[in-house]
Design a protein around this motif. Structure first.
Motif, PDB file in Angstrom:
ATOM      1  N   ILE A  63       0.841  -1.204   0.000  1.00 33.40           N
ATOM      2  CA  ILE A  63       0.000   0.000   0.000  1.00 33.40           C
ATOM      3  C   ILE A  63       0.874   1.252   0.000  1.00 33.40           C
ATOM      4  N   LEU A  64       1.898   1.257   0.831  1.00 36.01           N
ATOM      5  CA  LEU A  64       2.771   2.423   0.942  1.00 36.01           C
ATOM      6  C   LEU A  64       3.590   2.656  -0.328  1.00 36.01           C
ATOM      7  N   LEU A  65       4.103   1.587  -0.911  1.00 37.74           N
ATOM      8  CA  LEU A  65       4.939   1.750  -2.097  1.00 37.74           C
ATOM      9  C   LEU A  65       4.126   2.110  -3.333  1.00 37.74           C
ATOM     10  N   ARG A  66       2.883   1.661  -3.395  1.00 39.37           N
ATOM     11  CA  ARG A  66       2.019   2.091  -4.503  1.00 39.37           C
ATOM     12  C   ARG A  66       1.874   3.604  -4.480  1.00 39.37           C
ATOM     13  N   ALA A  67       1.737   4.173  -3.306  1.00 35.23           N
ATOM     14  CA  ALA A  67       1.622   5.628  -3.196  1.00 35.23           C
ATOM     15  C   ALA A  67       2.956   6.308  -3.485  1.00 35.23           C
ATOM     16  N   ARG A  68       4.020   5.701  -3.070  1.00 38.06           N
ATOM     17  CA  ARG A  68       5.351   6.293  -3.279  1.00 38.06           C
ATOM     18  C   ARG A  68       5.657   6.458  -4.769  1.00 38.06           C
ATOM     19  N   TYR A  69       5.340   5.448  -5.554  1.00 34.57           N
ATOM     20  CA  TYR A  69       5.713   5.466  -6.960  1.00 34.57           C
ATOM     21  C   TYR A  69       4.600   5.951  -7.887  1.00 34.57           C
ATOM     22  N   ALA A  70       3.408   6.208  -7.364  1.00 37.80           N
ATOM     23  CA  ALA A  70       2.305   6.688  -8.198  1.00 37.80           C
ATOM     24  C   ALA A  70       2.477   8.169  -8.502  1.00 37.80           C
ATOM     25  N   ARG A  71       1.985   8.565  -9.644  1.00 39.06           N
ATOM     26  CA  ARG A  71       2.035   9.977 -10.043  1.00 39.06           C
ATOM     27  C   ARG A  71       0.612  10.519 -10.076  1.00 39.06           C
ATOM     28  N   THR A  72      -0.006  10.589  -8.938  1.00 37.11           N
ATOM     29  CA  THR A  72      -1.381  11.065  -8.861  1.00 37.11           C
ATOM     30  C   THR A  72      -1.470  12.185  -7.832  1.00 37.11           C
ATOM     31  N   THR A  73      -2.582  12.891  -7.860  1.00 38.11           N
ATOM     32  CA  THR A  73      -2.827  13.916  -6.856  1.00 38.11           C
ATOM     33  C   THR A  73      -3.551  13.288  -5.676  1.00 38.11           C
ATOM     34  N   TRP A  74      -3.511  13.896  -4.571  1.00 38.34           N
ATOM     35  CA  TRP A  74      -4.161  13.450  -3.343  1.00 38.34           C
ATOM     36  C   TRP A  74      -3.655  12.088  -2.863  1.00 38.34           C
ATOM     37  N   LYS A  75      -2.484  11.679  -3.291  1.00 36.10           N
ATOM     38  CA  LYS A  75      -2.022  10.353  -2.924  1.00 36.10           C
ATOM     39  C   LYS A  75      -1.706  10.232  -1.432  1.00 36.10           C
TER      40      LYS A  75
END
Length: 93
Positions: A44-56
């Motif tokens: 869960i944490l790494l998906r957010a780390r490498y995602a290029r989205t807003t409000w992550k």
């Protein structure tokens, strides 16, 4: 799936997380926060780390909070721990 030799591809964000990142981030979180995280929480944490989205950051805090609640944490401690974990992984140092 998590920690597979070839890495993990998350289709919803079209990102690739290399397999080398999982053990390195486990060590980094243990050093920064003093806790061990399991593979599901780390995913869960790494998906957010490498995602290029807003409000992550807020979305990830909510996901981590819900995960910690399902693991038996109290509301206040789960919310605080979620903020600490997301800050350690997603926010720049």
């Amino acid at each position: 799936m998590v920690g597979a030799r070839e890495g993990v591809y998350v289709e919803e964000h079209e990102i690739y997380i290399p397999s080398v990142a999982f053990p390195l981030w486990k060590i980094r979180i243990r050093e920064r926060c003093g806790i061990e995280v399991d593979d599901e929480l780390l995913h869960i944490l790494l998906r957010a780390r490498y995602a290029r989205t807003t409000w992550k950051i807020k979305r990830t805090e909510r996901r981590v909070f819900e995960y910690l609640l399902s693991r038996g944490f109290a509301d206040a401690s789960a919310a605080k721990l979620a903020r600490v974990l997301v800050a350690a992984v997603v926010k720049p140092v």
